[in-house]
Write a protein that holds these residues in place. Sequence first.
Motif, short mmCIF file in Angstrom:
data_model
loop_
_atom_site.label_atom_id
_atom_site.label_comp_id
_atom_site.label_asym_id
_atom_site.label_seq_id
_atom_site.Cartn_x
_atom_site.Cartn_y
_atom_site.Cartn_z
N THR A 4 0.97 -1.33 -0.32
CA THR A 4 0.01 0.28 0.01
C THR A 4 0.49 1.12 -0.04
O THR A 4 0.36 2.11 -0.72
N ALA A 5 2.17 1.31 0.72
CA ALA A 5 3.39 2.01 1.17
C ALA A 5 2.88 2.96 -0.41
O ALA A 5 3.77 3.86 -0.93
N ALA A 6 3.63 1.72 -1.30
CA ALA A 6 4.69 2.17 -2.57
C ALA A 6 3.13 2.94 -3.44
O ALA A 6 3.50 3.55 -4.35
N TYR A 7 1.94 2.67 -3.36
CA TYR A 7 1.58 3.62 -4.32
C TYR A 7 0.74 4.57 -4.20
O TYR A 7 0.41 5.46 -4.03
N ASP A 8 0.69 4.70 -2.30
CA ASP A 8 0.43 6.03 -1.41
C ASP A 8 2.03 7.28 -2.34
O ASP A 8 1.64 8.27 -2.47
N GLU A 9 3.09 5.68 -2.86
CA GLU A 9 4.21 7.48 -3.24
C GLU A 9 4.21 7.51 -4.28
O GLU A 9 4.49 8.87 -4.77
N ILE A 10 3.51 6.61 -5.04
CA ILE A 10 3.46 7.15 -6.46
C ILE A 10 2.29 7.23 -6.69
O ILE A 10 1.80 7.85 -7.99
N ALA A 11 0.77 7.81 -6.31
CA ALA A 11 0.02 8.41 -6.15
C ALA A 11 -0.20 9.08 -7.55
O ALA A 11 -0.36 9.39 -8.11
N ASP A 12 0.28 10.28 -7.44
CA ASP A 12 0.38 11.83 -8.27
C ASP A 12 1.16 11.14 -9.79
O ASP A 12 0.53 11.31 -10.63
N TRP A 13 2.56 10.07 -9.40
CA TRP A 13 2.75 10.25 -10.29
C TRP A 13 1.94 9.15 -11.47
O TRP A 13 1.44 9.56 -12.67
N TYR A 14 1.14 7.88 -10.98
CA TYR A 14 -0.10 7.39 -11.85
C TYR A 14 -0.93 8.39 -12.45
O TYR A 14 -1.30 7.76 -13.06
N GLU A 15 -1.36 8.95 -11.58
CA GLU A 15 -2.85 10.04 -11.99
C GLU A 15 -2.20 10.99 -13.16
O GLU A 15 -2.87 10.76 -13.96
N HIS A 16 -1.58 11.60 -12.98
CA HIS A 16 -1.04 12.79 -14.10
C HIS A 16 -0.34 12.43 -15.19
O HIS A 16 0.33 12.45 -16.12
N GLU A 17 0.78 10.73 -14.91
CA GLU A 17 1.54 11.08 -15.79
C GLU A 17 1.61 9.76 -16.54
O GLU A 17 1.20 9.61 -17.53
N PHE A 18 1.11 8.34 -15.88
CA PHE A 18 1.12 7.15 -16.42
C PHE A 18 -0.22 6.67 -16.99
O PHE A 18 -0.12 6.49 -18.02
N LEU A 19 -1.13 7.81 -16.50
CA LEU A 19 -3.06 7.57 -17.22
C LEU A 19 -3.06 8.17 -18.19
O LEU A 19 -3.53 8.38 -18.98
N SER A 20 -2.33 9.47 -18.41
CA SER A 20 -2.20 10.30 -19.42
C SER A 20 -2.41 9.98 -20.22
O SER A 20 -3.63 10.41 -21.36
N ALA A 21 -1.85 9.32 -21.39
CA ALA A 21 -1.73 8.66 -22.14
C ALA A 21 -2.92 7.67 -22.82
O ALA A 21 -3.56 7.66 -23.68
N GLN A 22 -2.88 7.14 -21.91
CA GLN A 22 -4.74 6.17 -21.64
C GLN A 22 -5.67 6.62 -21.33
O GLN A 22 -6.59 6.57 -22.50
N ARG A 23 -5.77 7.67 -21.24
CA ARG A 23 -7.09 8.80 -21.50
C ARG A 23 -7.59 9.43 -22.29
O ARG A 23 -8.68 8.91 -22.21
N GLN A 24 -6.46 9.21 -22.80
CA GLN A 24 -6.23 9.89 -24.18
C GLN A 24 -7.28 8.96 -25.47
O GLN A 24 -8.18 9.24 -26.76
#
Length: 226
Positions: A4-24
């Motif tokens: 869980t701590a790992a996802y807490d730590e990467i939540a902003d990266w996941y939201e703003h970077e990782f998912l950006s291309a997939q949303r498009q």
Amino acid sequence: MAPTAAYDEIADWYEHEFLSAQRQNDPLDLAGVLQELLGEGREPCLEIGCGTGVHADRVRGLGWVPVGVDLSAGMLRHARGRLPVVRGDAGRLPLRDGSLAAVIAVMVHTDMPGYPDVLREAARVLRPGGIFVHVGVHPCFCGGFADRGDPDAVVIGPGYLDGHWTKASWTDRGVRDKVGATHRPLPELLHSFMAAGLAFERFAERGAPTPTVLAVRARKDPGVSG
């Protein structure tokens, strides 16, 4: 659940970077597979491991009322503007027996070492005849044993049969090298559905030329309550 701590730590990266291309462009056609297997509805639909809530609009577009549960407070910070959420363990859902018509789990089963327990919980909270839709990475072609560096020629190495947790990944731009993944071979994964009392109805694959996604629609036995 995954660390869980790992996802807490990467939540902003996941939201703003990782998912950006997939949303498009929805490269895995998750909208299409949800339409095919979940279909239309008018009742609450629980998403197990909802993360940042990125799938809520797809569920809502089918007429369902999306609600989510996730263990990561960091991910839920982003989800709260997209759907009602509760922080909780998918292996101990804070819901009554037989209270839901539909439950989904989208691209999360490798984050959950206790996924068989999660399936049993999904079955518990479903009403008799309720639908469970699993959309996950394909156990045969994705994992620490699969080099997907060339999408036209996925290379499968040793490890598929092992069943393990690993941070091995062919790319450092994804999630798995950061939080790891639990792998289950296909028979073990499917047997977990059966052990939970979920009867298979339909299957789907997405991704070409080698599938990236395996999806399952299963139904709780109408004769079983609780």
